[in-house]
Design a protein around this motif. Sequence first.
Motif, PDB file in Angstrom:
ATOM      1  N   GLY A  10       0.790  -1.227   0.000  1.00 52.49           N
ATOM      2  CA  GLY A  10       0.000   0.000   0.000  1.00 52.49           C
ATOM      3  C   GLY A  10       0.820   1.274   0.000  1.00 52.49           C
ATOM      4  N   CYS A  11       2.099   1.172  -0.293  1.00 50.92           N
ATOM      5  CA  CYS A  11       2.959   2.364  -0.329  1.00 50.92           C
ATOM      6  C   CYS A  11       2.593   3.234  -1.539  1.00 50.92           C
ATOM      7  CB  CYS A  11       4.429   1.954  -0.397  1.00 50.92           C
ATOM      8  SG  CYS A  11       4.890   1.146  -1.946  1.00 50.92           S
ATOM      9  N   THR A  12       3.116   4.425  -1.561  1.00 50.48           N
ATOM     10  CA  THR A  12       2.836   5.371  -2.644  1.00 50.48           C
ATOM     11  C   THR A  12       3.264   4.811  -3.995  1.00 50.48           C
ATOM     12  OG1 THR A  12       3.094   7.224  -1.119  1.00 50.48           O
ATOM     13  CG2 THR A  12       3.245   7.718  -3.464  1.00 50.48           C
ATOM     14  N   ASN A  13       4.443   4.175  -4.059  1.00 50.61           N
ATOM     15  CA  ASN A  13       4.923   3.614  -5.326  1.00 50.61           C
ATOM     16  C   ASN A  13       3.987   2.528  -5.840  1.00 50.61           C
ATOM     17  OD1 ASN A  13       7.126   5.304  -5.434  1.00 50.61           O
ATOM     18  ND2 ASN A  13       8.589   3.778  -4.731  1.00 50.61           N
ATOM     19  N   CYS A  14       3.435   1.740  -4.935  1.00 50.18           N
ATOM     20  CA  CYS A  14       2.517   0.673  -5.326  1.00 50.18           C
ATOM     21  C   CYS A  14       1.233   1.264  -5.896  1.00 50.18           C
ATOM     22  CB  CYS A  14       2.199  -0.221  -4.133  1.00 50.18           C
ATOM     23  SG  CYS A  14       3.648  -1.035  -3.443  1.00 50.18           S
ATOM     24  N   ASP A  42       1.495 -13.618   0.278  1.00 47.48           N
ATOM     25  CA  ASP A  42       1.253 -13.763  -1.158  1.00 47.48           C
ATOM     26  C   ASP A  42       2.373 -13.124  -1.970  1.00 47.48           C
ATOM     27  OD1 ASP A  42      -1.112 -15.109  -0.617  1.00 47.48           O
ATOM     28  OD2 ASP A  42      -2.389 -13.359  -0.977  1.00 47.48           O
ATOM     29  N   ILE A  43       2.817 -11.946  -1.536  1.00 52.74           N
ATOM     30  CA  ILE A  43       3.905 -11.247  -2.238  1.00 52.74           C
ATOM     31  C   ILE A  43       5.171 -12.105  -2.218  1.00 52.74           C
ATOM     32  CG2 ILE A  43       5.431  -9.228  -2.170  1.00 52.74           C
ATOM     33  CD1 ILE A  43       2.953  -7.667  -1.028  1.00 52.74           C
ATOM     34  N   LEU A  44       5.523 -12.622  -1.052  1.00 49.63           N
ATOM     35  CA  LEU A  44       6.710 -13.466  -0.937  1.00 49.63           C
ATOM     36  C   LEU A  44       6.548 -14.767  -1.718  1.00 49.63           C
ATOM     37  CD1 LEU A  44       7.650 -12.932   2.822  1.00 49.63           C
ATOM     38  CD2 LEU A  44       8.752 -11.946   0.803  1.00 49.63           C
ATOM     39  N   MET A  49      10.914  -9.502  -3.436  1.00 52.23           N
ATOM     40  CA  MET A  49      11.483  -9.018  -2.183  1.00 52.23           C
ATOM     41  C   MET A  49      11.405  -7.496  -2.070  1.00 52.23           C
ATOM     42  SD  MET A  49      12.156 -11.816  -0.805  1.00 52.23           S
ATOM     43  CE  MET A  49      13.285 -11.666   0.540  1.00 52.23           C
ATOM     44  N   SER A  50      11.232  -6.799  -3.203  1.00 52.42           N
ATOM     45  CA  SER A  50      11.087  -5.342  -3.148  1.00 52.42           C
ATOM     46  C   SER A  50       9.875  -4.953  -3.984  1.00 52.42           C
ATOM     47  CB  SER A  50      12.349  -4.637  -3.633  1.00 52.42           C
ATOM     48  OG  SER A  50      12.631  -4.955  -4.975  1.00 52.42           O
ATOM     49  N   THR A  51       9.056  -4.091  -3.414  1.00 53.28           N
ATOM     50  CA  THR A  51       7.822  -3.698  -4.071  1.00 53.28           C
ATOM     51  C   THR A  51       7.956  -2.308  -4.673  1.00 53.28           C
ATOM     52  OG1 THR A  51       6.936  -2.819  -1.997  1.00 53.28           O
ATOM     53  CG2 THR A  51       6.415  -5.101  -2.535  1.00 53.28           C
ATOM     54  N   PRO A  52       7.121  -1.954  -5.605  1.00 52.67           N
ATOM     55  CA  PRO A  52       6.027  -2.754  -6.128  1.00 52.67           C
ATOM     56  C   PRO A  52       6.518  -3.847  -7.081  1.00 52.67           C
ATOM     57  CG  PRO A  52       6.088  -0.634  -7.239  1.00 52.67           C
ATOM     58  CD  PRO A  52       7.129  -0.591  -6.167  1.00 52.67           C
ATOM     59  N   GLY A  53       5.769  -4.923  -7.073  1.00 55.50           N
ATOM     60  CA  GLY A  53       6.004  -5.995  -8.029  1.00 55.50           C
ATOM     61  C   GLY A  53       4.822  -6.057  -8.977  1.00 55.50           C
TER      62      GLY A  53
END
Length: 77
Positions: A10-14, A42-44, A49-53
């Motif tokens: 939910g970060c700004t970049n995402c 789910d992400i892992l 390991m670094s978002t956004p993916g």
Amino acid sequence: MKNIKVLGTGCTNCKTTLKLIDEAAQAKGVEIQLEKVESIADILGYGVMSTPGVVIDGIVVHAGGVPDRKKIDSWLT
């Protein structure tokens, strides 16, 4: 129709990545199913390991940082 998932907590970049993909698809007239995945497990599970993916049709195509418009456009062709 492409199934696109944006991975991130939910970060700004995402949020920016989600918006850019949606705008690019609308501009190109490409129908997509866009989903936001915020569960750390789910992400892992995708090995990100670094978002956004970004995952398209089950394949990780991007991880870490906001992708540029050219890259997004290439995913939609």
